[in-house]
Design a protein around this motif. Structure first.
Motif, PDB file in Angstrom:
ATOM      1  N   VAL A 110       9.930  10.958   0.597  1.00  0.00           N
ATOM      2  CA  VAL A 110       8.851  10.527   1.491  1.00  0.00           C
ATOM      3  C   VAL A 110       7.849  11.660   1.685  1.00  0.00           C
ATOM      4  CG1 VAL A 110       8.317   9.754   3.830  1.00  0.00           C
ATOM      5  CG2 VAL A 110      10.288   8.819   2.631  1.00  0.00           C
ATOM      6  N   ARG A 143      10.539   4.480  -1.105  1.00  0.00           N
ATOM      7  CA  ARG A 143      11.756   3.982  -0.467  1.00  0.00           C
ATOM      8  C   ARG A 143      12.637   3.274  -1.493  1.00  0.00           C
ATOM      9  NH1 ARG A 143      15.895   4.319   2.538  1.00  0.00           N
ATOM     10  NH2 ARG A 143      16.501   2.441   3.591  1.00  0.00           N
ATOM     11  N   SER A 144      12.008   2.542  -2.417  1.00  0.00           N
ATOM     12  CA  SER A 144      12.779   1.775  -3.389  1.00  0.00           C
ATOM     13  C   SER A 144      13.197   2.609  -4.595  1.00  0.00           C
ATOM     14  CB  SER A 144      11.968   0.572  -3.857  1.00  0.00           C
ATOM     15  OG  SER A 144      10.788   1.002  -4.510  1.00  0.00           O
ATOM     16  N   ILE A 182       1.256   2.260   3.263  1.00  0.00           N
ATOM     17  CA  ILE A 182       2.383   1.327   3.284  1.00  0.00           C
ATOM     18  C   ILE A 182       2.946   1.174   1.869  1.00  0.00           C
ATOM     19  CG2 ILE A 182       3.038  -1.073   3.684  1.00  0.00           C
ATOM     20  CD1 ILE A 182       0.982  -1.061   5.984  1.00  0.00           C
ATOM     21  N   GLY A 183       2.074   1.083   0.894  1.00  0.00           N
ATOM     22  CA  GLY A 183       2.520   1.019  -0.497  1.00  0.00           C
ATOM     23  C   GLY A 183       3.213   2.292  -0.942  1.00  0.00           C
ATOM     24  N   THR A 184       2.731   3.428  -0.458  1.00  0.00           N
ATOM     25  CA  THR A 184       3.368   4.697  -0.779  1.00  0.00           C
ATOM     26  C   THR A 184       4.774   4.744  -0.215  1.00  0.00           C
ATOM     27  OG1 THR A 184       1.219   5.809  -0.767  1.00  0.00           O
ATOM     28  CG2 THR A 184       3.164   7.205  -0.600  1.00  0.00           C
ATOM     29  N   LEU A 185       4.940   4.326   1.034  1.00  0.00           N
ATOM     30  CA  LEU A 185       6.270   4.292   1.635  1.00  0.00           C
ATOM     31  C   LEU A 185       7.191   3.338   0.902  1.00  0.00           C
ATOM     32  CD1 LEU A 185       5.813   4.354   5.505  1.00  0.00           C
ATOM     33  CD2 LEU A 185       7.071   5.958   4.094  1.00  0.00           C
ATOM     34  N   THR A 186       6.698   2.183   0.544  1.00  0.00           N
ATOM     35  CA  THR A 186       7.504   1.191  -0.151  1.00  0.00           C
ATOM     36  C   THR A 186       7.931   1.698  -1.524  1.00  0.00           C
ATOM     37  OG1 THR A 186       6.305  -0.557   0.989  1.00  0.00           O
ATOM     38  CG2 THR A 186       7.581  -1.187  -0.949  1.00  0.00           C
ATOM     39  N   CYS A 187       7.027   2.341  -2.211  1.00  0.00           N
ATOM     40  CA  CYS A 187       7.313   2.851  -3.544  1.00  0.00           C
ATOM     41  C   CYS A 187       8.415   3.903  -3.517  1.00  0.00           C
ATOM     42  CB  CYS A 187       6.041   3.437  -4.144  1.00  0.00           C
ATOM     43  SG  CYS A 187       6.282   4.288  -5.700  1.00  0.00           S
TER      44      CYS A 187
END
Length: 63
Positions: free
Chosen positions: A13, A61-62, A54-59
């Motif tokens: 992160v 995180r997965s 938000i896309g950065t966090l999602t990327c």
């Protein structure tokens, strides 16, 4: 098969937001030109700017 560095989740992160800040730091002075070239309104531009972290966090995180 993994690509890149093996990092702990919290470091992913941190790294993601560091890369995000370097990339987005260069785009903010150009926002009026981008908005004009794309023909979008203020609201649409604002939603897209909210979507990038938000896309950065999602990327990351997965990953």
């Amino acid at each position: 098969m993994t690509f890149g560095l093996r990092l702990a989740p919290q470091h992913r992160v941190y790294a993601g937001f560091a890369i995000y800040s370097f990339a987005m730091g260069q785009i903010f002075p150009r926002l009026p030109d981008i908005k004009h070239a794309m023909g979008i309104g203020d609201g649409t531009l604002g939603l897209s700017l909210i979507g990038t972290p938000i896309g950065t966090l999602t990327c990351f995180r997965s990953a």
